[in-house]
Scaffold this motif. Structure first.
Motif, PDB file in Angstrom:
ATOM      1  N   VAL A 285       0.845  -1.190   0.000  1.00 39.99           N
ATOM      2  CA  VAL A 285       0.000   0.000   0.000  1.00 39.99           C
ATOM      3  C   VAL A 285       0.882   1.243   0.000  1.00 39.99           C
ATOM      4  O   VAL A 285       1.758   1.392   0.852  1.00 39.99           O
ATOM      5  CB  VAL A 285      -0.927   0.040   1.233  1.00 39.99           C
ATOM      6  N   ASN A 286       0.649   2.118  -0.963  1.00 41.77           N
ATOM      7  CA  ASN A 286       1.282   3.431  -0.956  1.00 41.77           C
ATOM      8  C   ASN A 286       0.281   4.391  -0.327  1.00 41.77           C
ATOM      9  O   ASN A 286      -0.823   4.571  -0.849  1.00 41.77           O
ATOM     10  CB  ASN A 286       1.623   3.871  -2.382  1.00 41.77           C
ATOM     11  N   LEU A 313     -12.988  -4.512  10.240  1.00 41.53           N
ATOM     12  CA  LEU A 313     -12.183  -3.636  11.096  1.00 41.53           C
ATOM     13  C   LEU A 313     -12.935  -2.348  11.427  1.00 41.53           C
ATOM     14  O   LEU A 313     -13.524  -1.719  10.554  1.00 41.53           O
ATOM     15  CB  LEU A 313     -10.870  -3.286  10.381  1.00 41.53           C
ATOM     16  N   VAL A 314     -12.885  -1.966  12.701  1.00 39.62           N
ATOM     17  CA  VAL A 314     -13.360  -0.661  13.168  1.00 39.62           C
ATOM     18  C   VAL A 314     -12.226   0.007  13.931  1.00 39.62           C
ATOM     19  O   VAL A 314     -11.551  -0.641  14.753  1.00 39.62           O
ATOM     20  CB  VAL A 314     -14.604  -0.795  14.075  1.00 39.62           C
ATOM     21  N   ALA A 329      -5.444   5.943  10.972  1.00 42.74           N
ATOM     22  CA  ALA A 329      -6.883   6.031  10.721  1.00 42.74           C
ATOM     23  C   ALA A 329      -7.176   6.505   9.307  1.00 42.74           C
ATOM     24  O   ALA A 329      -8.097   6.008   8.640  1.00 42.74           O
ATOM     25  CB  ALA A 329      -7.528   6.977  11.736  1.00 42.74           C
ATOM     26  N   ARG A 330      -6.391   7.457   8.813  1.00 45.44           N
ATOM     27  CA  ARG A 330      -6.643   7.988   7.472  1.00 45.44           C
ATOM     28  C   ARG A 330      -6.298   6.953   6.397  1.00 45.44           C
ATOM     29  O   ARG A 330      -6.994   6.874   5.368  1.00 45.44           O
ATOM     30  CB  ARG A 330      -5.821   9.263   7.247  1.00 45.44           C
ATOM     31  N   VAL A 331      -5.259   6.148   6.609  1.00 46.69           N
ATOM     32  CA  VAL A 331      -4.947   5.085   5.655  1.00 46.69           C
ATOM     33  C   VAL A 331      -6.114   4.096   5.593  1.00 46.69           C
ATOM     34  O   VAL A 331      -6.516   3.654   4.508  1.00 46.69           O
ATOM     35  CB  VAL A 331      -3.638   4.370   6.041  1.00 46.69           C
ATOM     36  N   ARG A 337     -10.464   0.220   4.129  1.00 48.45           N
ATOM     37  CA  ARG A 337     -10.142  -1.017   4.839  1.00 48.45           C
ATOM     38  C   ARG A 337     -11.075  -1.258   6.022  1.00 48.45           C
ATOM     39  O   ARG A 337     -11.211  -2.393   6.488  1.00 48.45           O
ATOM     40  CB  ARG A 337      -8.679  -0.947   5.329  1.00 48.45           C
ATOM     41  N   GLY A 338     -11.718  -0.214   6.533  1.00 49.92           N
ATOM     42  CA  GLY A 338     -12.579  -0.374   7.699  1.00 49.92           C
ATOM     43  C   GLY A 338     -13.346   0.904   7.953  1.00 49.92           C
ATOM     44  O   GLY A 338     -13.371   1.821   7.118  1.00 49.92           O
TER      45      GLY A 338
END
Length: 435
Positions: A285-286, A313-314, A329-331, A337-338
Motif C-alpha cells: 500500500v502506498n 475492522l473498526v 486512521a486515514r490510511v 479497509r474499515g
C-alpha cells in the motif's frame, strides 16, 4: 487569520505568566546569558533542520532578534522561556517547540479537561484536590481558563503552558454544570518540590529511570477478547515492533472482527506505525509521501501476505488521537479497509526530531528543541496537520457518560461489528492494572 491565531497563542502564554510571579526566580545577568544561549540554540536548530527551508516565508532573523530584545527586558527566567516558545509558535507547527528546562516545582492541578466535538468537559477530578473541594465534577463544561475560551485551537497550548512552560499556582476557570449553572472558580494547584540535579535541571537519574519505565508500561498495546468473533486492541502509542506486534495480530487472526482503539494515541515511531499497518493489509500500500527538506519520499508498506488480519475492522479515534494515530486512521479510510468511529482527531501530524542541549554550570540547564523535519501528504494530496481525520461515523460521549464512566463509543463500535456490549461493560475493557 494565521497571524491572529499566532498572536492569540502568545497572549495566552503571557497572560498565564502574570499569575505565577511568586514562583519566579530573580533574573540576573547570568540568567540572561543562559536564556540567550537557549534562544540561539533553538533558533539555529530550526534554521538548520526545519523541513521547509523558507520557514513558511517568515523573516526568521527579525523574529529571533525581537525575542532576544524581549529577553533583555525580561524579569525572570520563566518570562524569557516564554519569549523563546513564543518565537517557535510563530511557525504554527504542532511538532516544533521548546523542550524547556524543568521547573523546580511540580504542579498538580487535580483536574483535567478534554475536547469532545466542539465543546470541552472535565474528565478527571482528583480526590483531595482543591477542585474537588470546590465542587468541580466530571462532565462540567469548561468555558474558559484564565479568560481564554478553550477550544480545539487553544487547548494544546493551554495544556503545554499550564503543565510545562508556565505552570501556575492557581487558574481562573469558568465552568457550566449539568444544570446549566455557570461558576467562576479560582482553582489552586498542589505545588511540591521535585528532586533535581541543580537549578531548573532534570530529574535525578533514578527518578528518570522509574518515570521512563512507567511511561513504557502505560504505552504497551493490549488486546481483549470481546466475543469469540471480536478482538479489541488498544494502542496508547506506536512504540512496539517485531514480535510484540506479531503476537497481537496472531491473536487477532483467531477472530473474524477487530477493533483498534486509538483514542488518546499520541503517535510514536514510524517503524511501529508501519508494523501495525503491515498487519492489516495483505498487499503493498502506498499511502502518500513524506515531504522533507530537499526531498520527497513515497510512503509505502509492504503488507503481510501470509499473516495479515483480513477480517472486518473498526478504528476508534478522539480529539487526542495524534500523529501516527491519525495517519493510521486515514490510511484505513483512504484504502476503504474499515470504518473509523469517534471524534475528529487533533491534526497534530508532523514528523520531528528532538535535539538536546545544555548550558550553564551552577545552575546546570538541560533543554532541547523539537523540530519538524517532515510532513506526510496523503494519497488524496492533503496533509492532516491542523485538519485531522473526520470519522466515518461521529460518535461522542455525553457529559452524563463521563459522570457514569460509560463508554458508548466502544459499545457503538462493537455494535457495528454485530457484538452487543453495554456501555458500562465497555468502560471496563481496557482498565490496565497499576503496578
Amino acid at each position: 487569520m494565521r497571524l491572529v491565531r499566532v498572536l492569540m497563542m502568545l497572549f495566552v502564554l503571557f497572560a498565564m505568566f502574570s499569575a505565577m510571579k511568586s514562583f519566579a526566580q530573580k533574573f540576573d545577568r547570568l540568567d540572561q546569558e543562559i536564556a540567550e544561549t537557549i534562544l540561539k540554540d533553538v533558533s539555529d536548530d530550526v534554521s538548520k533542520n526545519y523541513y521547509d527551508p523558507t520557514l513558511h516565508g517568515l523573516d526568521w532573523n527579525s523574529l529571533v532578534q525581537k525575542a532576544r530584545t524581549n529577553i533583555e527586558n525580561a524579569h525572570d527566567m520563566e518570562e524569557a522561556i516564554a519569549q523563546i516558545e513564543g518565537l517557535l509558535q510563530s511557525l504554527h507547527d504542532s511538532h516544533t517547540f521548546l523542550i524547556p528546562p524543568q521547573h523546580g516545582n511540580n504542579f498538580d492541578y487535580g483536574w483535567r479537561f478534554k475536547i469532545f466535538g466542539s465543546r470541552t468537559y472535565i474528565t478527571e477530578v482528583h480526590a483531595g484536590s482543591d477542585a474537588e473541594k470546590q465542587g468541580v465534577h466530571l462532565g462540567d463544561e469548561v468555558l474558559a481558563i484564565n479568560g481564554f475560551r478553550v477550544d480545539r485551537q487553544s487547548a494544546p497550548l493551554l495544556h503545554s503552558a499550564m503543565e510545562t512552560y508556565l505552570p501556575l499556582s492557581s487558574v481562573e476557570v469558568k465552568l457550566r454544570d449539568s444544570q446549566g449553572r455557570v461558576r467562576d472558580l479560582r482553582l489552586l494547584a498542589s505545588v511540591t518540590q521535585q528532586p533535581a540535579i541543580a537549578g531548573l535541571s532534570s530529574w535525578a537519574p533514578h527518578e528518570m529511570r522509574l518515570k521512563a519505565e512507567d511511561a513504557w508500561d502505560n504505552a504497551r498495546a493490549e488486546a481483549v477478547e470481546l466475543s469469540p468473533d471480536l478482538l479489541a486492541i488498544r494502542i496508547p502509542a506506536f512504540l512496539q515492533t517485531g514480535h510484540d506486534v506479531d503476537a497481537l495480530f496472531a491473536k487477532a487472526r483467531t477472530h473474524k472482527k477487530l477493533i483498534i482503539d486509538l483514542r488518546g494515541c499520541r503517535g510514536g515511531t514510524v517503524d511501529s506505525l508501519h508494523a501495525y499497518l503491515d498487519h492489516i493489509f495483505s498487499h503493498e500500500v502506498n499511502f502518500g509521501k513524506l515531504v522533507e527538506r530537499g526531498k520527497v519520499t513515497p510512503q509505502t508498506i509492504k503488507g503481510n501476505a501470509k499473516n495479515a488480519f483480513t477480517g472486518d475492522l473498526v478504528v476508534l479515534v478522539d480529539s487526542e488521537t495524534a500523529s501516527g494515530g491519525e495517519i493510521f486512521a486515514r490510511v484505513v479510510q483512504l484504502e476503504q479497509r474499515g470504518t473509523v468511529v469517534g471524534d475528529r482527531t487533533s491534526g497534530l501530524t508532523m514528523a520531528a526530531i528532538r535535539i538536546p542541549h545544555h548550558a550553564g554550570m551552577h545552575p546546570f540547564y538541560l533543554y532541547g528543541t523539537s523540530v519538524t523535519i517532515a510532513d506526510t501528504v496523503m494519497t488524496d494530496g492533503k496533509s492532516l496537520e491542523h485538519v485531522g481525520v473526520s470519522p466515518d461515523q461521529t460518535f461522542l460521549p455525553s457529559p452524563a457518560d463521563l459522570v457514569a464512566h460509560r463508554d458508548h463509543v466502544l459499545s457503538f463500535g462493537a455494535s457495528l461489528l454485530g457484538v452487543q456490549l453495554t456501555p458500562d461493560l465497555a468502560s471496563k475493557v481496557f482498565v490496565r492494572e497499576k503496578r
